[in-house]
Design an enzyme around this catalytic site. Structure first.
Site, mmCIF file in Angstrom:
data_model
loop_
_atom_site.group_PDB
_atom_site.id
_atom_site.type_symbol
_atom_site.label_atom_id
_atom_site.label_comp_id
_atom_site.label_asym_id
_atom_site.label_seq_id
_atom_site.Cartn_x
_atom_site.Cartn_y
_atom_site.Cartn_z
ATOM 1 N N HIS A 101 0.879 -1.178 0.000
ATOM 2 C CA HIS A 101 0.000 0.000 0.000
ATOM 3 C C HIS A 101 0.912 1.223 0.000
ATOM 4 C CE1 HIS A 101 -2.455 -2.820 2.558
ATOM 5 N NE2 HIS A 101 -3.482 -2.286 1.955
ATOM 6 N N ASP A 104 2.265 2.040 3.392
ATOM 7 C CA ASP A 104 3.249 1.138 4.012
ATOM 8 C C ASP A 104 4.671 1.574 3.733
ATOM 9 O OD1 ASP A 104 1.045 -0.556 4.375
ATOM 10 O OD2 ASP A 104 1.500 -1.686 2.543
ATOM 11 N N GLU A 232 -10.941 -6.814 -3.774
ATOM 12 C CA GLU A 232 -10.728 -7.887 -2.801
ATOM 13 C C GLU A 232 -11.942 -7.978 -1.875
ATOM 14 O OE1 GLU A 232 -6.846 -7.897 -0.976
ATOM 15 O OE2 GLU A 232 -7.701 -8.694 0.873
ATOM 16 N N HIS A 271 -11.001 -13.924 4.443
ATOM 17 C CA HIS A 271 -12.225 -13.185 4.115
ATOM 18 C C HIS A 271 -13.337 -14.144 3.695
ATOM 19 C CE1 HIS A 271 -9.640 -9.380 3.000
ATOM 20 N NE2 HIS A 271 -9.455 -9.811 4.231
ATOM 21 N N ASP A 309 -5.529 -13.369 9.854
ATOM 22 C CA ASP A 309 -4.444 -13.289 8.864
ATOM 23 C C ASP A 309 -3.244 -14.166 9.215
ATOM 24 O OD1 ASP A 309 -5.625 -11.536 7.035
ATOM 25 O OD2 ASP A 309 -4.937 -9.753 8.104
HETATM 26 C C1 XUL Z 1 -7.453 -6.390 4.816
HETATM 27 C C2 XUL Z 1 -6.728 -6.846 3.627
HETATM 28 C C3 XUL Z 1 -5.904 -5.815 2.950
HETATM 29 C C4 XUL Z 1 -5.861 -5.948 1.465
HETATM 30 C C5 XUL Z 1 -5.114 -4.844 0.765
HETATM 31 O O1 XUL Z 1 -8.195 -7.387 5.420
HETATM 32 O O2 XUL Z 1 -6.796 -7.993 3.265
HETATM 33 O O3 XUL Z 1 -4.633 -5.864 3.484
HETATM 34 O O4 XUL Z 1 -5.275 -7.154 1.085
HETATM 35 O O5 XUL Z 1 -5.599 -3.603 1.085
HETATM 36 CO CO CO Z 2 -5.903 -9.089 1.730
#
Ligand code: XUL
Ligand code: CO
Length: 437
Positions: A101, A104, A232, A271, A309
């Protein structure tokens, strides 16, 4: 090779019998299967945000990961130090790609102009490092969710100035992604959703989102960016109702704005699970709808209702996902991006390497198992037999629209059709999968 990890050479492939902590047992990048090397099939990417920007904070505790580039001081010097550590790790792991990003990689500073200047400066640092190392950019993205201006969303914000600010930020992130020859650009709707209808005009917000996505696609064509644009999907967290809930709702959104040929999905395991789906369900649905793009490879905890994650380590689950990816023809511009973070107790720099090596091995092993199953047509033949009735003349005429409801009804009566149920053979099929593990 560098200062942060204190290893002098890249992590080697040693095969399944190796007892070394930092060695690949299954990921041999040169290994050829189904006409391509594992490196070409899997297209691993390391993400910048979890690996180099996350400090280990949680809602109850402060930083546990004390990285040298997070010490107070010159923020741009820190950003350069972070880039050194990041590329040191990419090369130690031997990954072909990374992702980031805008936020980042460079400090926001004051106004947007300063942020853009900082991002471009680090992009130049990346350019030189990418040239020297051969590491490429899988995708770039803009962070439209951390800063407080985005607390009510970016494209779906009630304030048009926030929409404009987000658009400006995305423009630069796309320009940088293009300049670095990125293979894709991701839009994750970090806060494109709402908390309560008491303060939300949903119809208007959905229109705003459609407009924003259209602006991105138009700009992509104007600047000649040849990579893919991805959305996403994520069902919740941060907002309660996210407009990009899952693959099905993203497809609906794309269709509503005529963008289903322009934008694909970047599917993340965690997700998918939060949306009440399996990872393989989301992959198979995206393939069926023609929008499968890329993968954020990680793992959610089934006992927790948030986005943990974790690094993907569960081989049997990964096998089912890879079966779908291989059936879909694999990746073109996409790949496997480690949107995964080490646990906050994993405080050593070696933990970062270990996490990636372990998960790359799990993916490689699962991929090899899945490719063998596909090669043997182990699941294909039973599936084919389950649907063989659809080769009949009646079936063809129904599917092609030759018969209306009344003709179908006549046919059933005239031919005394009396369908006989057949076993779905689920346990048998599950046992077939187990035999390959
Ligand atoms: C958040 C997520 C993000 C995206 C990119 O849950 O997955 O990090 O991958 O913005
Ligand atoms: Co992601």
């Amino acid at each position: 090779m560098g200062d942060f990890f204190q290893l002098d050479k890249p992590i080697p492939y040693e095969g399944p019998s190796s007892r070394k902590a930092l060695a690949y047992r299954w990921y041999n990048p040169e290994h050829k299967v189904m006409g391509k090397t594992l490196a070409e099939h899997l297209r691993f990417a390391v993400c910048y945000w979890h690996s180099f920007s996350w400090t280990g904070v949680d809602p109850f505790g402060a930083e546990t990961l004390l990285r040298p580039w997070q010490k107070p001081g010159d923020e741009m010097a820190n950003a350069r130090l972070k880039a050194d550590a990041a590329f040191e790790m990419f090369e130690l792991l031997g990954v072909p790609f990374f992702t980031f990003h805008d936020r980042d990689i460079a400090p926001e500073g004051g106004a947007l102009g300063e942020f853009e200047k900082n991002v471009w400066e680090i992009a130049k640092v990346f350019e030189a490092k990418m040239k020297r190392s051969g590491v490429r950019l899988l995708w770039g993205t803009a962070n439209l969710f951390t800063h407080r201006r985005y607390m009510a969303g970016a494209a779906t914000n009630p304030d048009p100035e926030v929409f404009a600010y987000a658009a400006a930020q995305v423009k630069t992130a796309m320009d940088v992604t293009k300049a670095l020859n990125g293979e894709g650009y991701v839009l994750w709707g970090g806060r494109e959703g709402y908390e309560t209808l008491l303060n939300t005009d949903m119809k208007r917000e959905l229109q705003q989102l459609g407009r924003f996505l259209t602006l991105v696609v138009e700009y992509k064509h104007r600047i000649g960016f040849e990579g893919s644009i991805y959305i996403e999907p994520k069902p919740k967290e941060p907002t309660k109702h996210q407009y990009d809930y899952d693959v099905a709702s993203v497809y609906g959104l794309l269709k509503a704005h005529g963008l289903e040929k322009e934008i694909k999905v970047n599917i993340e395991q965690n997700h998918a699970v939060l949306a009440g789906h399996s990872f393989e369900h989301e992959i198979a649905l995206a393939e069926a709808l023609g929008i499968l793009g890329s993968i954020d490879i990680n793992r959610g905890d089934y006992l927790l209702g948030w986005d943990t994650d974790q690094f993907a380590m569960n081989v049997p689950e990964l096998v089912l996902a890879f079966c779908q990816i291989i059936k879909a023809g694999g990746f073109t511009t996409g790949g496997l991006n480690f949107d995964a973070k080490i646990r906050r107790q994993s405080i050593d720099s070696e933990d970062l390497l270990q996490a990636h090596v372990g998960s790359m091995d799990a993916c490689a092993r699962a991929f090899l198992i899945a490719s063998k199953m596909i090669d043997d047509r182990a699941l294909e033949l039973p599936l084919k037999s389950r649907y063989e009735g659809w080769d009949s003349q009646l079936a063809r005429r129904m599917v092609q629209g030759e018969l209306g409801l009344e003709q179908i009804a006549d046919y059933v009566k005239k031919n005394r059709i009396d369908p006989q149920p057949r076993s779905g053979r689920q346990e048998h099929l599950e046992s077939i999968v187990n035999n390959y593990l």
